[in-house]
Design an enzyme around this catalytic site. Structure first.
Site, PDB file in Angstrom:
ATOM      1  N   CYS A 253       0.803  -1.221   0.000  1.00 36.52           N
ATOM      2  CA  CYS A 253       0.000   0.000   0.000  1.00 36.52           C
ATOM      3  C   CYS A 253       0.841   1.280   0.000  1.00 36.52           C
ATOM      4  O   CYS A 253       0.303   2.363  -0.225  1.00 36.52           O
ATOM      5  CB  CYS A 253      -0.930  -0.002   1.201  1.00 36.52           C
ATOM      6  SG  CYS A 253      -2.116  -1.375   1.196  1.00 36.52           S
ATOM      7  N   HIS A 332      12.515   1.191   5.102  1.00 36.96           N
ATOM      8  CA  HIS A 332      12.322  -0.221   4.748  1.00 36.96           C
ATOM      9  C   HIS A 332      12.870  -1.086   5.881  1.00 36.96           C
ATOM     10  O   HIS A 332      14.049  -1.036   6.200  1.00 36.96           O
ATOM     11  CB  HIS A 332      13.047  -0.543   3.434  1.00 36.96           C
ATOM     12  CG  HIS A 332      12.516  -1.757   2.732  1.00 36.96           C
ATOM     13  ND1 HIS A 332      12.302  -2.949   3.365  1.00 36.96           N
ATOM     14  CD2 HIS A 332      12.144  -1.957   1.437  1.00 36.96           C
ATOM     15  CE1 HIS A 332      11.826  -3.835   2.508  1.00 36.96           C
ATOM     16  NE2 HIS A 332      11.706  -3.264   1.336  1.00 36.96           N
ATOM     17  N   HIS A 416      -2.214  19.785   6.936  1.00 33.86           N
ATOM     18  CA  HIS A 416      -3.092  18.690   6.524  1.00 33.86           C
ATOM     19  C   HIS A 416      -2.353  17.357   6.582  1.00 33.86           C
ATOM     20  O   HIS A 416      -1.155  17.285   6.260  1.00 33.86           O
ATOM     21  CB  HIS A 416      -3.622  18.929   5.108  1.00 33.86           C
ATOM     22  CG  HIS A 416      -4.244  20.280   4.921  1.00 33.86           C
ATOM     23  ND1 HIS A 416      -5.449  20.626   5.475  1.00 33.86           N
ATOM     24  CD2 HIS A 416      -3.806  21.383   4.250  1.00 33.86           C
ATOM     25  CE1 HIS A 416      -5.742  21.880   5.156  1.00 33.86           C
ATOM     26  NE2 HIS A 416      -4.757  22.362   4.420  1.00 33.86           N
ATOM     27  N   HIS A 420      -2.642   6.823   5.270  1.00 34.89           N
ATOM     28  CA  HIS A 420      -3.210   5.703   4.527  1.00 34.89           C
ATOM     29  C   HIS A 420      -4.376   5.069   5.273  1.00 34.89           C
ATOM     30  O   HIS A 420      -4.246   4.659   6.432  1.00 34.89           O
ATOM     31  CB  HIS A 420      -2.121   4.655   4.266  1.00 34.89           C
ATOM     32  CG  HIS A 420      -2.664   3.358   3.739  1.00 34.89           C
ATOM     33  ND1 HIS A 420      -3.456   3.292   2.620  1.00 34.89           N
ATOM     34  CD2 HIS A 420      -2.534   2.089   4.192  1.00 34.89           C
ATOM     35  CE1 HIS A 420      -3.790   2.031   2.382  1.00 34.89           C
ATOM     36  NE2 HIS A 420      -3.251   1.281   3.339  1.00 34.89           N
ATOM     37  N   HIS A 449     -14.474   5.320   4.896  1.00 38.25           N
ATOM     38  CA  HIS A 449     -15.914   5.112   4.908  1.00 38.25           C
ATOM     39  C   HIS A 449     -16.499   5.122   3.501  1.00 38.25           C
ATOM     40  O   HIS A 449     -17.322   4.259   3.146  1.00 38.25           O
ATOM     41  CB  HIS A 449     -16.583   6.199   5.756  1.00 38.25           C
ATOM     42  CG  HIS A 449     -18.072   6.099   5.819  1.00 38.25           C
ATOM     43  ND1 HIS A 449     -18.901   6.713   4.902  1.00 38.25           N
ATOM     44  CD2 HIS A 449     -18.891   5.434   6.691  1.00 38.25           C
ATOM     45  CE1 HIS A 449     -20.165   6.449   5.200  1.00 38.25           C
ATOM     46  NE2 HIS A 449     -20.186   5.679   6.281  1.00 38.25           N
ATOM     47  N   ASN A 453     -10.504   0.715   1.669  1.00 40.86           N
ATOM     48  CA  ASN A 453      -9.047   0.701   1.513  1.00 40.86           C
ATOM     49  C   ASN A 453      -8.732   0.432   0.047  1.00 40.86           C
ATOM     50  O   ASN A 453      -8.838  -0.697  -0.425  1.00 40.86           O
ATOM     51  CB  ASN A 453      -8.442  -0.381   2.412  1.00 40.86           C
ATOM     52  CG  ASN A 453      -6.919  -0.425   2.342  1.00 40.86           C
ATOM     53  OD1 ASN A 453      -6.295   0.174   1.460  1.00 40.86           O
ATOM     54  ND2 ASN A 453      -6.300  -1.152   3.254  1.00 40.86           N
TER      55      ASN A 453
END
Length: 525
Positions: A253, A332, A416, A420, A449, A453
């Protein structure tokens, strides 16, 4: 042979962390909602090497040149300019020499500075109305398909009603067909519908012709056909023969920000170029029809979606671009076995392939987040926050003092936040650890919502939400942060170049933004 005290302490800390995750898992009927209520207190184990890494990112050759060679000349030049007329006549040669040197060093600084990268615009794909599926319809589909045991159906039902997803998320046609048609043909159709839909919108709203694109990067973790997804786009839009195309797979993702980082480096090496990044995930061939709960989670939260982003290094695009890319930081943790295997595609005991989410997921996510923000902090935090953080850190690490760690206020660095939308539990934990308000979390929660995802593209639906609310003003800073298999945590920082209008009809939230925010169930419900 006895282990050293340091090794024993490290082992105990790791066992405690896993025990917390394991106990929460056993006491919960939902792995997503109650696998772990909070991330580890990563601020208690900040490593100095990551702080140094963050300062290292800010010390590029151009910056060092400016501070070590150019700035020391300024006091002498100012003194010369404000000397008496007689002194000026006597020191004309010195003045000319100083001016020449100053101009020379400023020229070198200008040539060595990083090439600005602009985000001209982006587009999020909004699937057709017939792709919508409510939570009730999803539960009914799971019950009637005949692939799941009663316990697995009940598990998916609990997850679905408590996950934070609404009744207007989108599924691919191959999944909702009766019976499901999980074929290569349907997977290709899903990929084409999402990618081409996003790109058509992007080219329309920017006015850029496909033949002007010099760099193309596509990321999709679980669907990698031959020819590649990037080749599909090249063929569809007849892109030029010298296109620099890349297809990133298996990176989870957070791959969208990896693509942005790759595009940044390619743009800095290829002047006067456009780069297109396409971020998506394909769920048709990755739907799980087994009964392993760790694999059923993906069925409950992943949905159809994608985004296309146009980046430029052309100076003339500054005036019409929305944002400038300020920083990218990649972390990573794949060298650690637990991190590497916490999100893992494998076969279950019946031979059915799915993506398994391990019990250590929240602990691993907390560790990667700790490393990422420790590196990012020196690049973005105000000097006052950095000083407080470093003083506290030095007291603890160098002097051994038992003082509470200072938690930097990232709200002073960003207006802002686009976090994810991987699940409600992750959002709850990050909100608590970073001390964010509901207003800051609203784009992420509402995206989960409304769209579910959507993997790497969710960050762009969140930014679109912020724009649709009319919240982005000139100079505002946006922090995008995503997690992915491997295990990775990546960040991108953007600065708004202009006021973004709230009434753009090509925004995926245009027809429903007036309904948001909505009241969501709490974690305890």
């Amino acid at each position: 042979m006895e282990r050293s005290d340091a090794e024993m302490i490290k082992s105990i800390e790791m066992k405690e962390e896993r025990l917390l995750a394991e106990v929460a898992f056993k006491d919960s009927s939902s792995m997503v909602i109650k696998i772990r209520r909070k991330l580890p207190d990563f601020l208690h184990s900040v490593k100095l090497k990551y702080v140094k890494l963050g300062y290292g990112y800010s010390c590029n050759p151009a910056t060092l040149l400016l501070f070590l060679l150019v700035l020391p000349l300024l006091p002498g030049l100012a003194f010369t300019l404000f000397s008496t007329t007689q002194a000026l006549l006597l020191d004309t040669a010195a003045l000319l020499t100083a001016s020449t040197l100053l101009t020379f060093f400023f020229g070198i600084y200008w040539a060595k500075r990083p090439t600005p990268v602009y985000l001209v615009d982006f587009a999020c794909y909004k699937p057709h109305h017939h792709n919508k599926l409510s939570v009730d319809s999803f539960v009914k589909m799971s019950e009637e398909c005949g692939h799941f045991e009663p316990d697995s159906v009940n598990f998916q039902k609990k997850i679905s009603y408590r996950s934070g997803l609404g009744d207007e998320t989108y599924f691919a046609r191959g999944i909702t067909s009766d019976p499901p048609n999980l074929s290569m043909k349907e997977a290709r159709l899903e990929a084409e519908e999402v990618m081409f839909g996003a790109l058509d919108s992007l080219f329309s709203k920017t006015g850029v012709e496909p033949k002007e694109i010099g760099i193309l990067i596509v990321n999709c973790s679980l669907f990698n056909p031959t020819p590649s997804l990037s080749a599909m786009i090249v063929n569809r839009y007849k892109l030029r023969t010298d296109i620099k195309s890349f297809n990133l797979g298996g990176m989870g993702c957070s791959a969208g920000l990896i693509s942005v980082d790759l595009a940044k480096h390619l743009l800095q090496a290829n002047p006067k170029s456009y780069a297109v990044v396409v971020s998506t995930e394909n769920i048709t061939l990755n739907w799980y029809f087994g009964n392993d709960r760790s694999m059923l989670l993906c069925n409950c939260i992943f949905r159809m979606g994608g985004a296309a982003i146009l980046l430029s290094n052309r100076g003339r695009d500054w005036g019409r671009s929305k944002y400038e890319l300020v920083h990218t930081v990649r972390t990573h943790k794949g060298a650690d076995d637990n991190s590497y295997k916490c999100v893992y595609q494998r076969e279950d005991d019946k031979g059915k392939v799915g993506v398994s989410l391990a019990r250590e997921l929240m602990a691993v996510a907390g560790d990667s987040l700790k490393t990422n923000i420790t590196t990012l902090g020196p690049l973005v935090l105000p000097l006052s926050e950095q000083l407080m953080f470093l003083i506290t850190l030095m007291k603890r690490k160098v002097m051994g003092a038992k003082v509470r760690p200072y938690i930097p206020d990232f709200k002073l660095a960003f207006e802002h936040f686009c976090i994810h939308a991987g699940g409600r539990a992750v959002l709850d934990a990050i909100q608590k650890n970073l001390q964010l308000t509901e207003w800051h979390m609203e784009p992420s929660r509402m995206t989960l919502h409304r769209f579910g995802n959507t993997s790497s593209s969710s960050l762009w639906y969140e930014l679109a939400y912020t724009e649709a609310k009319g919240r982005v003003a000139t100079g505002n800073r946006v922090w995008q942060i995503a997690f992915g298999s491997g295990f990775k945590c990546n960040s991108a920082v953007w600065k708004a170049l202009r006021q973004i209008p709230a009434d753009a009809k090509d925004n995926p939230w245009f027809d429903c933004i007036h309904n948001y925010p909505v009241q969501l169930p709490t974690s305890s419900s």
